[in-house]
Design an enzyme around this catalytic site. Sequence first.
Site, PDB file in Angstrom:
ATOM      1  N   ASP A  43     -15.360  19.035 -17.890  1.00  0.00           N
ATOM      2  CA  ASP A  43     -14.226  18.391 -17.864  1.00  0.00           C
ATOM      3  C   ASP A  43     -13.228  19.077 -17.450  1.00  0.00           C
ATOM      4  O   ASP A  43     -12.810  20.658 -18.232  1.00  0.00           O
ATOM      5  CB  ASP A  43     -13.512  17.240 -19.155  1.00  0.00           C
ATOM      6  CG  ASP A  43     -12.153  16.749 -19.453  1.00  0.00           C
ATOM      7  OD1 ASP A  43     -12.212  15.567 -18.710  1.00  0.00           O
ATOM      8  OD2 ASP A  43     -11.334  17.852 -19.689  1.00  0.00           O
ATOM      9  N   TYR A  48      -5.628  22.867 -14.644  1.00  0.00           N
ATOM     10  CA  TYR A  48      -6.086  24.135 -15.239  1.00  0.00           C
ATOM     11  C   TYR A  48      -5.987  24.874 -14.551  1.00  0.00           C
ATOM     12  O   TYR A  48      -6.461  26.410 -15.372  1.00  0.00           O
ATOM     13  CB  TYR A  48      -7.182  23.741 -16.300  1.00  0.00           C
ATOM     14  CG  TYR A  48      -7.942  22.509 -17.097  1.00  0.00           C
ATOM     15  CD1 TYR A  48      -6.126  21.586 -17.210  1.00  0.00           C
ATOM     16  CD2 TYR A  48      -8.385  21.902 -17.269  1.00  0.00           C
ATOM     17  CE1 TYR A  48      -6.481  21.155 -18.902  1.00  0.00           C
ATOM     18  CE2 TYR A  48      -8.738  21.122 -18.194  1.00  0.00           C
ATOM     19  CZ  TYR A  48      -7.495  20.452 -18.720  1.00  0.00           C
ATOM     20  OH  TYR A  48      -6.950  19.358 -19.678  1.00  0.00           O
ATOM     21  N   LYS A  73      -8.076  16.284 -12.923  1.00  0.00           N
ATOM     22  CA  LYS A  73      -6.534  15.220 -13.496  1.00  0.00           C
ATOM     23  C   LYS A  73      -6.093  15.607 -12.694  1.00  0.00           C
ATOM     24  O   LYS A  73      -5.334  16.605 -12.276  1.00  0.00           O
ATOM     25  CB  LYS A  73      -6.718  15.348 -14.849  1.00  0.00           C
ATOM     26  CG  LYS A  73      -8.284  15.328 -15.528  1.00  0.00           C
ATOM     27  CD  LYS A  73      -7.131  15.309 -17.105  1.00  0.00           C
ATOM     28  CE  LYS A  73      -8.565  15.791 -18.446  1.00  0.00           C
ATOM     29  NZ  LYS A  73      -8.791  16.920 -18.421  1.00  0.00           N
ATOM     30  N   HIS A 107      -3.652  12.248 -15.821  1.00  0.00           N
ATOM     31  CA  HIS A 107      -2.915  13.227 -16.599  1.00  0.00           C
ATOM     32  C   HIS A 107      -2.255  13.029 -17.500  1.00  0.00           C
ATOM     33  O   HIS A 107      -2.740  13.316 -18.819  1.00  0.00           O
ATOM     34  CB  HIS A 107      -2.924  14.572 -16.214  1.00  0.00           C
ATOM     35  CG  HIS A 107      -3.186  15.879 -16.762  1.00  0.00           C
ATOM     36  ND1 HIS A 107      -3.819  16.770 -16.545  1.00  0.00           N
ATOM     37  CD2 HIS A 107      -3.316  16.029 -18.194  1.00  0.00           C
ATOM     38  CE1 HIS A 107      -3.924  17.760 -17.558  1.00  0.00           C
ATOM     39  NE2 HIS A 107      -3.990  17.282 -18.605  1.00  0.00           N
TER      40      HIS A 107
HETATM   41  P1  NAP Z   1     -10.588  22.146 -29.013  1.00  0.00           P
HETATM   42  O1  NAP Z   1     -12.298  22.062 -27.944  1.00  0.00           O
HETATM   43  O2  NAP Z   1     -10.020  20.646 -29.726  1.00  0.00           O
HETATM   44  O3  NAP Z   1     -11.014  23.451 -29.542  1.00  0.00           O
HETATM   45  C1  NAP Z   1     -11.409  24.872 -29.088  1.00  0.00           C
HETATM   46  C2  NAP Z   1     -11.279  25.797 -30.216  1.00  0.00           C
HETATM   47  O4  NAP Z   1     -12.199  25.474 -30.940  1.00  0.00           O
HETATM   48  C3  NAP Z   1     -11.042  26.867 -29.430  1.00  0.00           C
HETATM   49  O5  NAP Z   1     -10.444  28.150 -29.592  1.00  0.00           O
HETATM   50  C4  NAP Z   1     -13.169  27.164 -29.404  1.00  0.00           C
HETATM   51  O6  NAP Z   1     -12.369  28.603 -29.666  1.00  0.00           O
HETATM   52  C5  NAP Z   1     -13.002  26.298 -30.821  1.00  0.00           C
HETATM   53  N1  NAP Z   1     -14.919  26.230 -30.996  1.00  0.00           N
HETATM   54  C6  NAP Z   1     -15.126  25.470 -30.092  1.00  0.00           C
HETATM   55  N2  NAP Z   1     -16.016  25.353 -30.591  1.00  0.00           N
HETATM   56  C7  NAP Z   1     -16.316  25.895 -31.531  1.00  0.00           C
HETATM   57  C8  NAP Z   1     -16.746  25.943 -33.470  1.00  0.00           C
HETATM   58  N3  NAP Z   1     -18.293  25.214 -33.284  1.00  0.00           N
HETATM   59  N4  NAP Z   1     -17.284  26.845 -34.427  1.00  0.00           N
HETATM   60  C9  NAP Z   1     -15.409  27.478 -34.393  1.00  0.00           C
HETATM   61  N5  NAP Z   1     -15.120  27.846 -32.612  1.00  0.00           N
HETATM   62  C10 NAP Z   1     -15.835  26.215 -32.268  1.00  0.00           C
HETATM   63  O7  NAP Z   1      -9.731  21.860 -28.017  1.00  0.00           O
HETATM   64  P2  NAP Z   1      -9.396  22.059 -26.184  1.00  0.00           P
HETATM   65  O8  NAP Z   1     -10.210  22.921 -25.507  1.00  0.00           O
HETATM   66  O9  NAP Z   1      -7.786  21.735 -26.414  1.00  0.00           O
HETATM   67  O10 NAP Z   1     -10.154  20.311 -26.323  1.00  0.00           O
HETATM   68  C11 NAP Z   1     -10.979  19.686 -25.314  1.00  0.00           C
HETATM   69  C12 NAP Z   1     -10.774  19.570 -23.946  1.00  0.00           C
HETATM   70  O11 NAP Z   1     -10.058  18.462 -24.445  1.00  0.00           O
HETATM   71  C13 NAP Z   1      -9.848  20.553 -23.298  1.00  0.00           C
HETATM   72  O12 NAP Z   1     -11.185  21.815 -22.729  1.00  0.00           O
HETATM   73  C14 NAP Z   1      -9.811  19.318 -22.328  1.00  0.00           C
HETATM   74  O13 NAP Z   1     -10.689  19.544 -20.749  1.00  0.00           O
HETATM   75  C15 NAP Z   1      -9.471  18.636 -23.394  1.00  0.00           C
HETATM   76  N6  NAP Z   1      -8.041  18.459 -23.254  1.00  0.00           N
HETATM   77  C16 NAP Z   1      -7.607  17.221 -22.073  1.00  0.00           C
HETATM   78  C17 NAP Z   1      -5.979  17.221 -22.461  1.00  0.00           C
HETATM   79  C18 NAP Z   1      -5.161  16.567 -21.939  1.00  0.00           C
HETATM   80  O14 NAP Z   1      -4.057  15.827 -22.133  1.00  0.00           O
HETATM   81  N7  NAP Z   1      -5.558  15.079 -21.390  1.00  0.00           N
HETATM   82  C19 NAP Z   1      -5.236  18.256 -23.521  1.00  0.00           C
HETATM   83  C20 NAP Z   1      -5.236  19.081 -23.877  1.00  0.00           C
HETATM   84  C21 NAP Z   1      -7.679  19.248 -23.669  1.00  0.00           C
HETATM   85  P3  NAP Z   1     -14.155  29.606 -28.302  1.00  0.00           P
HETATM   86  O15 NAP Z   1     -13.506  29.186 -26.922  1.00  0.00           O
HETATM   87  O16 NAP Z   1     -13.830  30.832 -28.681  1.00  0.00           O
HETATM   88  O17 NAP Z   1     -15.073  29.409 -28.949  1.00  0.00           O
END
Ligand code: NAP
Length: 283
Positions: A43, A48, A73, A107
């Site tokens: 994704d 990004y 997106k 998006h």
């Molecule tokens: P998330 O997946 O909720 O959290 C990522 C964080 O958690 C990072 O700091 C990561 O650190 C840590 N982490 C991951 N696995 C872990 C584990 N097993 N134990 C401890 N810490 C862990 O945040 P997100 O990246 O915002 O959301 C996920 C995806 O959703 C995004 O990458 C993106 O593709 C999508 N997204 C979409 C929108 C939208 O508007 N459509 C907005 C935000 C995000 P490390 O990397 O250091 O492991």
Amino acid sequence: MEHVTLNNGVRMPVLGFGVYQIPADRTEQAVSQALAAGYRLFDTAAAYGNEEAVGRAIRAGGVPREELFVTTKLWVQDAPAEENARRAFETSLRKLGLDYLDLYLMHQPYGDVYGQWRAMEALNREGLAKAIGVANFSPDRLLDLTFNTGITPAVNQIETHVFFQRAADHALMREHGVQHQSWGGFAEGKNGLFTNPVLSAIGETHGKSVAQVALRWLIQRGVVAIPKSVSPDRMAQNFDVFDFELTDDQMAAVAALDTGETLFFDHRDPEMVTWLSKRRLDG
Ligand code: NAP
């Protein structure tokens, strides 16, 4: 890997890999590592700034294209939105080095949403985007789009995690055949998610981490998850959530963690509407 079937018959893995906030110069390595860990859904987004790196990793990975599920997106477009959305799609496809996308998401629920959606519908009909959907649409906006366009969005990707569970959104999406996809499935660690005592205690009963419980809970609710990590250990951990099941009591204990409030921002907040609507991407 388990899959869900979207409203147009396209199969989508229930777990994927998100690359938001991975710097472009680290993304190729992260996606290569995620591919090696078994992830097949990736994704990204034009916003990004790492589509090229995702594309390089995918091409180098040697996994047949039909086994991958790639999402990017569309950012908010200037008028004429229909024409500009098509151009933005072509730019994304070129940056990714692909000849089709599995899922193309709008998006943000801003700008000429209907013009953008018409362009996305055309891409879908032409087979260039196998499925089309939206992100960050509140129930009222989602219904309006669904009722007033030709193709019902296949997916709505919204902030969803144990502290903001979106039960009403979920029920409405289910009723209208829109697949719920979570972004921020770990709330990016906010609110002490990774040390939450309820999630830790549940994890202990299964020999699993808090992160694994948080993902398992999403998947068991029928929500597609796309956790982000730059650590190969955590990538592997987050992928290893198919050999246990939360009991009804455990699902209920997690349900009780819901605060009903965003930990990021509300897309209906006038400040956010202003900021995101005015943002434009280069190239
Ligand atoms: P998330 O997946 O909720 O959290 C990522 C964080 O958690 C990072 O700091 C990561 O650190 C840590 N982490 C991951 N696995 C872990 C584990 N097993 N134990 C401890 N810490 C862990 O945040 P997100 O990246 O915002 O959301 C996920 C995806 O959703 C995004 O990458 C993106 O593709 C999508 N997204 C979409 C929108 C939208 O508007 N459509 C907005 C935000 C995000 P490390 O990397 O250091 O492991």
